[in-house]
Design a protein around this motif. Structure first.
Motif, PDB file in Angstrom:
ATOM      1  N   ALA C 366       4.701 -16.433  -5.776  1.00 25.40           N
ATOM      2  CA  ALA C 366       4.756 -15.226  -5.343  1.00 25.40           C
ATOM      3  C   ALA C 366       3.043 -14.471  -5.589  1.00 25.40           C
ATOM      4  N   LEU C 367       3.067 -14.933  -7.086  1.00 31.37           N
ATOM      5  CA  LEU C 367       1.444 -14.260  -7.881  1.00 31.37           C
ATOM      6  C   LEU C 367       0.114 -14.795  -7.095  1.00 31.37           C
ATOM      7  N   ILE C 368       0.242 -16.160  -6.875  1.00 32.92           N
ATOM      8  CA  ILE C 368      -0.546 -17.519  -6.049  1.00 32.92           C
ATOM      9  C   ILE C 368      -1.182 -16.959  -4.748  1.00 32.92           C
ATOM     10  N   ASP C 369      -0.203 -16.279  -4.392  1.00 32.17           N
ATOM     11  CA  ASP C 369      -0.266 -15.971  -2.813  1.00 32.17           C
ATOM     12  C   ASP C 369      -0.818 -14.036  -3.561  1.00 32.17           C
ATOM     13  N   LYS C 370      -0.721 -13.668  -3.761  1.00 34.65           N
ATOM     14  CA  LYS C 370      -0.848 -12.645  -3.628  1.00 34.65           C
ATOM     15  C   LYS C 370      -2.283 -12.378  -3.606  1.00 34.65           C
ATOM     16  N   VAL C 371      -2.651 -13.688  -5.229  1.00 32.65           N
ATOM     17  CA  VAL C 371      -3.981 -13.544  -5.520  1.00 32.65           C
ATOM     18  C   VAL C 371      -5.306 -13.837  -4.093  1.00 32.65           C
ATOM     19  N   ALA C 373      -4.310 -13.835  -1.488  1.00 33.35           N
ATOM     20  CA  ALA C 373      -4.006 -13.530   0.083  1.00 33.35           C
ATOM     21  C   ALA C 373      -5.438 -12.338   0.927  1.00 33.35           C
ATOM     22  N   PRO C 374      -6.296 -11.510   0.099  1.00 35.47           N
ATOM     23  CA  PRO C 374      -7.627 -11.327   0.530  1.00 35.47           C
ATOM     24  C   PRO C 374      -8.620 -12.223   0.487  1.00 35.47           C
ATOM     25  N   THR C 377      -8.674 -15.228   4.642  1.00 31.65           N
ATOM     26  CA  THR C 377      -9.633 -16.419   5.557  1.00 31.65           C
ATOM     27  C   THR C 377     -10.867 -17.357   5.838  1.00 31.65           C
ATOM     28  N   LYS C 378     -11.370 -16.431   4.396  1.00 33.49           N
ATOM     29  CA  LYS C 378     -12.762 -17.089   4.278  1.00 33.49           C
ATOM     30  C   LYS C 378     -12.821 -18.525   3.711  1.00 33.49           C
ATOM     31  N   LEU C 379     -11.481 -18.726   2.615  1.00 35.02           N
ATOM     32  CA  LEU C 379     -12.070 -19.784   2.324  1.00 35.02           C
ATOM     33  C   LEU C 379     -10.996 -21.024   3.431  1.00 35.02           C
ATOM     34  N   GLY C 380     -10.556 -20.430   3.813  1.00 36.08           N
ATOM     35  CA  GLY C 380      -9.809 -21.727   5.067  1.00 36.08           C
ATOM     36  C   GLY C 380     -10.449 -21.889   6.744  1.00 36.08           C
TER      37      GLY C 380
END
Lengths: 104, 152, 579
Positions: C366-371, C373-374, C377-380
């Motif tokens: 959950a922490l990783i997902d939260k980090v 999330a913002p 799109t850019k990362l992918g």
């Protein structure tokens, strides 16, 4: 220029350790100014004297190879808490720097 | 503020004992600074002019410094002489433009020990030379100066 | 927090049965999953050791080196063993999970069978299980935790700081952490870490009077036994990385001070003494022979996944030296039997973390997902597709480095390119998309500027000699633990029997000898000097990749090596170098 000299002195057993930091550019005279291309004149501390309660314990001669903002640490046997340590230095342009502290 | 060099030396002389001043002789010039030795460009000349020629290698001189200089402009040097009767100690760096870096004279209880920081232009042997009982000794250690980057 | 062994095994079984992230179910069975992490307990003091995760929160592929040469005293000794030589030395059967984890052998094929390694959510589950079986165990982090990914760079390390706290790290030291600057490090240590994680470093002091910057050590009670953890940060941080990030601090190895600290903690009653070190394994091996009173050096920096500790004799007894790999791939488990005030015996296991054998910890996920999330799109963003395995780790050019060099030379119209010999950077398999996240895995640093410099042939040689000496100097204390600078354009021979000034030979550019007096255009990145303003490397590379779309196999510009006949740091079956 006492604000140019920072000192710490502590007694450790039968001797005291004295640490001194001078604020000084220690210009070698070999460096060029990046803007003008002119050599920056040599400007460095060349003589240092340290005293314990007024008696000289250490004398030093320095050249251009001592680092900017020179550091000097030395030890004096028999020196104890409450004794006064002083350092004097002079540079090649005749400017004079002094510092004094009491051994903790 | 601008105390003259002359005034300073008078001041120094007044707090130094007469015998202590002899430790600079005969290499001291008129103003108390060994101009010749400090401006020599070759190690052997500098050692000779500073009075440390014919120094014998000694394991009783301890030199602590960095293996790789973290910053060539600030290389810490800790030198200790365990040779009885040590009166002075000098730092020489073979490959610096002026190999003589500094000389320290000890008197009235000062131990033959100093810590200071020096400039190194490139990888070189750092030497600590000592005068004791009318003889001269030295030890040396190589310090690497690297242009850095590319680590880890 | 307290999950017992049975619950853990149930969780593993559930994960396995549900087929969670199993790249190849045929390679797995419940028994496989159950037995793999069933580490028998031993003794009464346990330490878990992670190091050099380089901010990889998610499971990754990471190819171990095919060239990791040791010379002189390190010749054919750990950690300078690769491929078949490593398997043979440590008795690891070929074509197994362990062989995949510890070597480069058959990498792309094995990766498809055994899947990705590491990941903080998987690590968290494993740590909980090990803690359940080893009450009081401490989790030690050797550093290089806050740097190496896009999200760590963009959050100034905050994602990793939060993840480390949730993971339950007890003690930490550092290296790349310092590239966020002294102020940022102090802010994290004095605020985020306050009361939770002890940041220790016996070898960092102030530039003025030499005052310590961090505590040298911490003494913790484990099952009533005082255990000292002494910190050793990377000694050459201000040389290998820009000094201007930590202008008021000095680093170094400081054997004498370390000996004083060891004596001090022994004097305070520590019955086990451990050095949490970021020296690099070769430096640790030398140090272990010269400083006495340390029971184990848990090491990092050189990214060596070494399955068995080296036991080093010194004047006070024996010291274990380990190195626990990188990129979140491994967790070291050191169990001590402490009796009569001293360490009597030990067991050590370096556990590879197979993401498909361990269920992710929900809170960490959950922490990783939260980090993320913002930035998702850019990362992918897909920049290109690779047709070959892309990797970095190894003494000379890896395939991802070659890509960087080629991109630099093409986009800067340079004849020559240099890229740093970093040891971090994840791997990609043939057929994978190269995303912006992958690109950042190779480049995410706080000094990413690209440079274009005119250099004489003599200057180019001097730089190559300098870096080569930092890798191959016979004295480990004169090595820095990075790999050889990656060189584009210039072909050369590297004679490892020589010393500095004589190793780099036969330099040619486009078939002609490099002229010492001629000036060449040299592209590079990651300048250590302050004030560079060039376009960041990731922008240069992203443009190049978008333009190429498909990355085909390209020749690796590796030097011809002399003086390495019979060296077990060169993998005969996979290294492309000519001998």
């Amino acid at each position: 220029m006492t604000d140019s000299v920072k000192m710490r002195a502590t007694q450790q057993g039968d001797f005291a350790t004295i640490k001194v930091l001078f604020r000084h550019d220690m210009e070698t005279g070999l460096r060029k100014d990046s803007k003008t291309g002119q050599l920056i004149p040599a400007h460095f501390i060349d003589l240092v004297t340290a005293t314990l309660n007024g008696t000289t314990v250490l004398q030093a001669q320095w050249g251009i190879g001592v680092s900017k903002n020179p550091f000097l640490e030395f030890r004096v046997k028999g020196a104890k808490s409450g004794d006064k340590v002083a350092v004097s230095a002079v540079d090649n342009l005749g400017q004079h720097y002094t510092g004094e502290t009491t051994i903790a | 503020m601008n105390v003259t060099r002359r005034t300073f030396l008078i001041h120094s002389a007044s707090i130094a004992s007469a015998t202590a001043m002899l430790t600079f002789a005969p290499f001291v010039l008129a103003d108390g600074w060994n101009r010749q030795a400090f401006t020599d460009k070759v190690l052997n000349d500098a050692m000779k002019d500073a009075g440390y020629d014919n120094a014998v290698k000694s394991t009783d001189i301890l030199l602590k410094t960095q293996d790789i200089a973290e910053n060539g402009a600030v290389v810490p040097i800790e030198a200790t002489s365990n040779i009885p009767g040590t009166t002075s100690l000098a730092i020489f760096i073979d490959n610096n433009p002026n190999p003589l870096i500094a000389e320290f004279s000890f008197m009235n209880g000062a131990e033959p020990f100093i810590v200071t920081r020096v400039k190194m232009a490139k990888t070189s042997l750092v030497r600590i030379a000592v005068k004791a009982g009318g003889k001269t000794y030295f030890t040396g250690k190589s310090v690497k100066v690297t242009s850095g980057g590319c680590g880890g | 927090m307290s999950m017992n062994r049975r619950e853990f095994l149930q969780m593993l079984a559930a994960a396995s049965a549900a087929g969670l992230a199993l790249d190849s179910p045929a390679a797995l069975s419940r028994n496989d999953a159950r037995s793999f992490y069933d580490v028998p307990t031993f003794g009464n003091v346990s330490l878990l050791h992670m190091t050099d995760c380089h901010a990889q929160l998610l499971p990754v592929y990471f190819r171990e080196p095919s060239i990791n040469i040791g010379l002189n005293d390190s010749w054919n000794r750990p950690p300078h063993l690769v491929g078949e030589y490593l398997l043979k030395t440590f008795d690891i059967p070929a074509h197994t999970r362990d062989a995949y984890a510890f070597t480069c052998l058959d990498f792309s094929h094995a990766a498809k069978i055994y899947g990705k390694t590491g990941g903080f959510a998987h690590l968290a589950t494993l740590v909980k299980q090990l803690r359940a079986s080893r009450p009081g165990a401490l989790l030690l982090d050797g550093g290089d935790t806050w740097q190496g990914s896009a999200t760590s760079l963009w959050t100034q390390g905050q994602d990793m700081v939060d993840a480390s706290k949730l993971l339950g790290v007890d003690v930490m030291t550092g290296h790349w952490e310092f590239t966020y600057g002294a102020d940022r490090v102090q802010q994290i240590v004095n605020h985020d870490f306050k009361g939770t994680i002890d940041f220790v470093a016996q070898n960092i002091s102030t530039n003025d009077f030499g005052d310590p910057v961090f505590p040298a050590y911490v003494i913790r009670q484990i099952n009533g036994i005082p255990v000292a953890i002494i910190g050793q940060a990377f000694p050459y941080t201000p040389i290998a990385n820009p000094r201007h990030f930590t202008p008021d601090w000095t680093f170094g190895i400081h054997e004498d001070h370390l000996q004083k600290i060891v004596d001090e903690v022994r004097g305070k009653g520590a019955q086990a003494v451990v050095l949490l070190s970021h020296n690099g394994m070769d430096v640790d091996l030398k140090l272990a022979a010269r400083v006495h009173g340390i029971d184990a050096i848990l090491g990092g920096h050189t990214h060596d996944g070494v399955p068995v500790p080296s036991i080093i004799q010194n004047s006070g007894g024996k010291t274990l030296v380990t190195n626990a790999g990188s990129n979140g791939k491994f967790l070291g488990v050191l169990d001590f039997d402490v009796r009569n005030g001293k360490v009597m015996d030990f067991r050590y296991k370096l556990l590879p973390i197979f993401a498909n054998l361990i269920a992710p910890d929900p809170a960490m996920s959950a922490l990783i997902d939260k980090v993320r999330a913002p930035y998702a799109t850019k990362l992918g963003e897909i920049l290109a597709t690779t047709e070959e395995t892309l990797y970095r780790r190894g003494n000379f050019n890896g395939s991802f480095d070659q890509l960087i060099l080629d991109a630099l030379m093409e986009s800067k119209d340079a004849e020559v390119a240099f890229s740093p010999g970093f040891r971090w950077g994840t791997s990609l398999l043939p057929g994978e998309h190269i995303t912006l996240e992958h690109l950042m895995d190779q480049t995410a640093i706080t000094y990413p500027q690209t440079t274009l410099t005119e250099m004489t042939g003599a200057r180019i040689k001097a730089i190559m000699e300098d870096v080569c000496d930092n890798l191959f100097n016979p004295d480990p204390y004169k090595q820095q633990g990075g790999d050889m600078v990656r060189v584009g354009g210039i072909h050369y021979t590297c004679d490892l029997r020589q010393t500095i000034g004589g190793r780099i030979q036969d330099m040619t550019l486009n078939g002609k000898p490099v002229d010492p007096n001629k000036t060449y255009k040299v592209a590079g990145w990651a300048p250590v000097a302050e004030g560079a303003s060039g376009e960041p490397i990731w922008d240069v590379l992203a443009k190049y990749l978008r333009d190429k779309k498909v990355i085909r196999p390209r020749p690796l510009n590796q030097p011809k090596l002399l003086g390495v006949q019979g060296n077990h740091g060169i993998c005969p079956s996979t290294s492309k170098t000519s001998l």
